[in-house]
Design a protein around this motif. Structure first.
Motif, mmCIF file in Angstrom:
data_model
loop_
_atom_site.group_PDB
_atom_site.id
_atom_site.type_symbol
_atom_site.label_atom_id
_atom_site.label_comp_id
_atom_site.label_asym_id
_atom_site.label_seq_id
_atom_site.Cartn_x
_atom_site.Cartn_y
_atom_site.Cartn_z
ATOM 1 N N LYS A 57 0.799 -1.221 0.000
ATOM 2 C CA LYS A 57 0.000 0.000 0.000
ATOM 3 C C LYS A 57 0.838 1.279 0.000
ATOM 4 N N MET A 58 2.133 1.167 -0.340
ATOM 5 C CA MET A 58 2.975 2.352 -0.282
ATOM 6 C C MET A 58 4.152 2.236 -1.254
ATOM 7 N N LEU A 59 4.557 3.406 -1.782
ATOM 8 C CA LEU A 59 5.770 3.515 -2.586
ATOM 9 C C LEU A 59 6.720 4.446 -1.844
ATOM 10 N N ASP A 60 7.933 3.990 -1.646
ATOM 11 C CA ASP A 60 8.951 4.815 -1.016
ATOM 12 C C ASP A 60 9.960 5.157 -2.106
ATOM 13 N N LEU A 61 9.988 6.430 -2.517
ATOM 14 C CA LEU A 61 10.839 6.861 -3.630
ATOM 15 C C LEU A 61 11.979 7.739 -3.123
ATOM 16 N N LYS A 62 13.193 7.376 -3.506
ATOM 17 C CA LYS A 62 14.373 8.160 -3.155
ATOM 18 C C LYS A 62 14.983 8.683 -4.441
ATOM 19 N N PHE A 63 15.145 10.000 -4.511
ATOM 20 C CA PHE A 63 15.662 10.682 -5.696
ATOM 21 C C PHE A 63 17.084 11.161 -5.418
ATOM 22 N N HIS A 64 17.967 10.964 -6.385
ATOM 23 C CA HIS A 64 19.315 11.527 -6.269
ATOM 24 C C HIS A 64 19.620 12.288 -7.557
ATOM 25 N N PHE A 65 19.821 13.606 -7.415
ATOM 26 C CA PHE A 65 20.126 14.488 -8.536
ATOM 27 C C PHE A 65 21.628 14.755 -8.554
ATOM 28 N N GLN A 66 22.227 14.657 -9.749
ATOM 29 C CA GLN A 66 23.650 14.972 -9.867
ATOM 30 C C GLN A 66 23.910 15.544 -11.256
ATOM 31 N N GLY A 67 24.616 16.661 -11.299
ATOM 32 C CA GLY A 67 24.937 17.296 -12.573
ATOM 33 C C GLY A 67 25.078 18.786 -12.392
ATOM 34 N N GLU A 68 24.757 19.526 -13.444
ATOM 35 C CA GLU A 68 24.851 20.978 -13.351
ATOM 36 C C GLU A 68 23.727 21.629 -14.126
ATOM 37 N N VAL A 69 23.396 22.844 -13.687
ATOM 38 C CA VAL A 69 22.380 23.650 -14.365
ATOM 39 C C VAL A 69 22.959 25.033 -14.616
ATOM 40 N N GLU A 70 22.327 25.740 -15.523
ATOM 41 C CA GLU A 70 22.776 27.089 -15.865
ATOM 42 C C GLU A 70 21.645 28.071 -15.638
ATOM 43 N N ALA A 71 22.004 29.195 -15.028
ATOM 44 C CA ALA A 71 21.046 30.273 -14.797
ATOM 45 C C ALA A 71 21.747 31.590 -15.058
ATOM 46 N N LEU A 72 20.956 32.634 -15.200
ATOM 47 C CA LEU A 72 21.531 33.961 -15.373
ATOM 48 C C LEU A 72 21.754 34.603 -14.010
ATOM 49 N N CYS A 73 22.926 35.190 -13.833
ATOM 50 C CA CYS A 73 23.235 35.916 -12.601
ATOM 51 C C CYS A 73 22.309 37.125 -12.523
ATOM 52 N N ASP A 74 21.708 37.339 -11.375
ATOM 53 C CA ASP A 74 20.797 38.471 -11.201
ATOM 54 C C ASP A 74 21.528 39.797 -11.268
ATOM 55 N N ARG A 75 22.802 39.797 -10.951
ATOM 56 C CA ARG A 75 23.559 41.044 -10.885
ATOM 57 C C ARG A 75 24.162 41.419 -12.226
ATOM 58 N N CYS A 76 24.863 40.458 -12.870
ATOM 59 C CA CYS A 76 25.589 40.811 -14.102
ATOM 60 C C CYS A 76 24.956 40.219 -15.361
ATOM 61 N N LEU A 77 23.936 39.364 -15.209
ATOM 62 C CA LEU A 77 23.208 38.721 -16.303
ATOM 63 C C LEU A 77 24.071 37.782 -17.149
ATOM 64 N N ASP A 78 25.237 37.392 -16.628
ATOM 65 C CA ASP A 78 26.048 36.385 -17.296
ATOM 66 C C ASP A 78 25.548 35.004 -16.894
ATOM 67 N N PRO A 79 25.669 34.032 -17.800
ATOM 68 C CA PRO A 79 25.280 32.677 -17.410
ATOM 69 C C PRO A 79 26.226 32.141 -16.336
ATOM 70 N N VAL A 80 25.633 31.493 -15.339
ATOM 71 C CA VAL A 80 26.399 30.907 -14.244
ATOM 72 C C VAL A 80 26.013 29.437 -14.144
ATOM 73 N N ARG A 81 27.006 28.568 -14.068
ATOM 74 C CA ARG A 81 26.757 27.132 -13.953
ATOM 75 C C ARG A 81 26.840 26.709 -12.492
ATOM 76 N N PHE A 82 25.869 25.928 -12.068
ATOM 77 C CA PHE A 82 25.795 25.431 -10.705
ATOM 78 C C PHE A 82 25.977 23.919 -10.703
ATOM 79 N N GLU A 83 26.886 23.442 -9.901
ATOM 80 C CA GLU A 83 27.004 22.007 -9.678
ATOM 81 C C GLU A 83 25.931 21.620 -8.661
#
Length: 163
Positions: A57-83
């Motif tokens: 009667k139950m599912l126990d799900l464990k998620f593991h995220f690994q990698g990088e994402v890119e977002a724009l810096c709020d200050r300089c608007l340059d792309p910043v990669r996050f591990e």
């Protein structure tokens, strides 16, 4: 890949699956971020490993995220990669009937025990950390640069208030 096909990658079949442990692999890539409309995240490649422990009667799900994402810096608007390397947990209770007014919690869901598959797409994009934390934990810049923005406004207000 079409939008529907990408979203289907995040569906796990649970109907007819025997009690036991199962592993799934998924990828959050540029197409994922475009579909989910995470405006802060522009690009990236996150590998997602999902471990599912199914009981009666139950599912126990464990998620593991690994990698990088890119977002724009709020200050300089340059792309910043996050591990990124983090884990999350989701418990899914399989019930005969879900009450109409019941709202799922962030990490505890109740779903009809007769559903065919579980769609994890929404859970995955909701759980991804917001890159706004770059203001406080910058990646490619010194902490001093971001602290100057915070403290200069406080000092400026203090001077104006003193005058």
């Amino acid at each position: 890949m079409k939008t529907k096909e990408k979203k289907d990658e995040f569906k796990i079949r649970i109907a007819g699956v025997e009690i036991g442990k199962y592993s799934y692999s998924m990828t959050c890539d540029k197409e994922f971020f475009e579909i989910s409309e995470l405006s802060d995240l522009q690009d990236g490649c996150l590998n997602l490993q999902v471990e599912m422990d199914k009981s009666e009667k139950m599912l126990d799900l464990k998620f593991h995220f690994q990698g990088e994402v890119e977002a724009l810096c709020d200050r300089c608007l340059d792309p910043v990669r996050f591990e990124m390397d983090f884990s999350e947990h989701l418990v899914v209770n399989l019930v005969p009937e879900v009450e109409d007014d019941f709202e799922n919690d962030d990490n505890i869901w109740m779903v009809d025990e007769n559903i065919y598959e579980l769609d994890l797409f929404h859970f995955v994009y909701e759980i991804l950390p917001c890159p706004i934390t770059a203001i406080f934990f910058p990646v490619n810049e010194s902490i001093w640069e971001h602290q100057k923005l915070i403290f200069s406004s406080v000092i400026g207000y203090g001077i104006i208030d003193y005058i």
